[in-house]
Design a protein around this motif. Sequence first.
Motif, PDB file in Angstrom:
ATOM      1  N   LYS A 101       0.822  -1.203   0.000  1.00 55.54           N
ATOM      2  CA  LYS A 101       0.000   0.000   0.000  1.00 55.54           C
ATOM      3  C   LYS A 101       0.858   1.255   0.000  1.00 55.54           C
ATOM      4  O   LYS A 101       2.010   1.235   0.443  1.00 55.54           O
ATOM      5  CB  LYS A 101      -0.928  -0.007   1.213  1.00 55.54           C
ATOM      6  CG  LYS A 101      -1.915  -1.154   1.235  1.00 55.54           C
ATOM      7  CD  LYS A 101      -2.727  -1.146   2.526  1.00 55.54           C
ATOM      8  CE  LYS A 101      -3.682  -2.335   2.582  1.00 55.54           C
ATOM      9  NZ  LYS A 101      -4.437  -2.375   3.867  1.00 55.54           N
ATOM     10  N   LYS A 102       0.272   2.342  -0.466  1.00 54.57           N
ATOM     11  CA  LYS A 102       0.962   3.624  -0.474  1.00 54.57           C
ATOM     12  C   LYS A 102       1.269   4.043   0.954  1.00 54.57           C
ATOM     13  O   LYS A 102       0.433   3.940   1.842  1.00 54.57           O
ATOM     14  CB  LYS A 102       0.090   4.678  -1.159  1.00 54.57           C
ATOM     15  CG  LYS A 102       0.778   6.023  -1.337  1.00 54.57           C
ATOM     16  CD  LYS A 102      -0.104   6.995  -2.098  1.00 54.57           C
ATOM     17  CE  LYS A 102       0.597   8.326  -2.308  1.00 54.57           C
ATOM     18  NZ  LYS A 102      -0.261   9.290  -3.039  1.00 54.57           N
ATOM     19  N   GLY A 103       2.480   4.504   1.188  1.00 52.43           N
ATOM     20  CA  GLY A 103       2.875   4.926   2.520  1.00 52.43           C
ATOM     21  C   GLY A 103       3.468   3.822   3.362  1.00 52.43           C
ATOM     22  O   GLY A 103       3.821   4.052   4.522  1.00 52.43           O
ATOM     23  N   GLY A 153       3.637  -5.348   4.151  1.00 54.93           N
ATOM     24  CA  GLY A 153       3.894  -3.919   4.173  1.00 54.93           C
ATOM     25  C   GLY A 153       3.547  -3.336   5.523  1.00 54.93           C
ATOM     26  O   GLY A 153       2.537  -3.684   6.124  1.00 54.93           O
ATOM     27  N   VAL A 154       4.394  -2.422   6.015  1.00 52.09           N
ATOM     28  CA  VAL A 154       4.151  -1.762   7.295  1.00 52.09           C
ATOM     29  C   VAL A 154       4.513  -0.284   7.178  1.00 52.09           C
ATOM     30  O   VAL A 154       5.288   0.119   6.313  1.00 52.09           O
ATOM     31  CB  VAL A 154       4.977  -2.396   8.437  1.00 52.09           C
ATOM     32  CG1 VAL A 154       4.490  -3.791   8.757  1.00 52.09           C
ATOM     33  CG2 VAL A 154       6.466  -2.424   8.089  1.00 52.09           C
ATOM     34  N   LYS A 155       3.940   0.508   8.078  1.00 51.55           N
ATOM     35  CA  LYS A 155       4.318   1.913   8.163  1.00 51.55           C
ATOM     36  C   LYS A 155       5.772   2.016   8.627  1.00 51.55           C
ATOM     37  O   LYS A 155       6.329   1.091   9.225  1.00 51.55           O
ATOM     38  CB  LYS A 155       3.404   2.651   9.136  1.00 51.55           C
ATOM     39  CG  LYS A 155       1.936   2.651   8.733  1.00 51.55           C
ATOM     40  CD  LYS A 155       1.686   3.500   7.505  1.00 51.55           C
ATOM     41  CE  LYS A 155       0.194   3.607   7.201  1.00 51.55           C
ATOM     42  NZ  LYS A 155      -0.060   4.397   5.972  1.00 51.55           N
ATOM     43  N   ASP A 156       6.376   3.167   8.389  1.00 49.67           N
ATOM     44  CA  ASP A 156       7.798   3.336   8.675  1.00 49.67           C
ATOM     45  C   ASP A 156       8.108   3.140  10.161  1.00 49.67           C
ATOM     46  O   ASP A 156       9.128   2.538  10.504  1.00 49.67           O
ATOM     47  CB  ASP A 156       8.266   4.722   8.215  1.00 49.67           C
ATOM     48  CG  ASP A 156       9.780   4.826   8.176  1.00 49.67           C
ATOM     49  OD1 ASP A 156      10.412   3.985   7.522  1.00 49.67           O
ATOM     50  OD2 ASP A 156      10.334   5.744   8.819  1.00 49.67           O
ATOM     51  N   ASP A 157       7.231   3.613  11.050  1.00 56.35           N
ATOM     52  CA  ASP A 157       7.518   3.477  12.475  1.00 56.35           C
ATOM     53  C   ASP A 157       7.482   2.012  12.911  1.00 56.35           C
ATOM     54  O   ASP A 157       8.285   1.580  13.753  1.00 56.35           O
ATOM     55  CB  ASP A 157       6.532   4.308  13.302  1.00 56.35           C
ATOM     56  CG  ASP A 157       5.080   3.913  13.056  1.00 56.35           C
ATOM     57  OD1 ASP A 157       4.766   3.447  11.942  1.00 56.35           O
ATOM     58  OD2 ASP A 157       4.253   4.072  13.973  1.00 56.35           O
TER      59      ASP A 157
END
Length: 282
Positions: free
Chosen positions: A123-125, A200-204
């Motif tokens: 996903k985006k982001g 997929g994971v968020k940056d944090d």
Amino acid sequence: MGNIQVTLQRLLKNKNTVTIIGVIVIMALLYFGYKAQIDSKVNPVQVPVARETIQPKTLIKSDMIDYVDVAPVVLGENVLQYDTDIIGKYTNYNTVIPQGSMFYEETVVSKDELPDSSFVKVKKGEVVYNFPVDMDSTYGNSIFPGNKIDIYMKAEAENGQIMVGKLIENIEVLDVKDSSGQHVFENSEEQRVPAYLIFGVKDDINILLRKASYMYSFSVELFPVPHGGKVDNSGSTEVSTQYLKDFINANTVSIPEEETQESASPSTSASPSTTPSGNGNR
């Protein structure tokens, strides 16, 4: 000869005769035009089909192709009718072409167009994370792309106490790969051993997982559990997600990006690096 010309002139001057001739001509044109249209739809044409089942991301060679006669009326607009559009190309990453099937535009791509499904689905982001696993931690290779999982963490605290808890929940598995980077479930004819779950994971969350994976002195173990499932925490203390996050951050440090850029090589990741803090060395 003159009599024939006179007769023809008289016939052509007769309106009824001209009308009849015109009708005959029109009917003939309609008949032959209609016949040509029908023939173009039903007269068989030769199209290539798969001689064998072709797995995803496979180079298509001439010995994988047979030819059959098919009525054009059953051909869709995206059917590839010439072997020159197929041989030397690859089956798409998400495509198995069954034996006897025709080839379609969306199922055949060039090598340069061949994507990795992990990057297509992220996903985006979010960033792609490769989570190490083995046959046991995937419950006998029963975690599939599209499944939802939770990531649990087990660690040994300073006082020797074993703690376990849910670190992240409800993550969608994008892919499962073996140690060679091949998709475990893309080829039904090969038995591949899982080595990584791709998601997929968020940056944090990405940084949090990487920090945890470096905490060797705390015997940190990260393992997947089907979403909503329970783990055996006998002999350990169950702790909350927030407790685990605080524990990770308290025992690791993040080196700011500006401090690492000078020593970074061209291939070094631009994301902040992490390392266990002095508190973690016992």
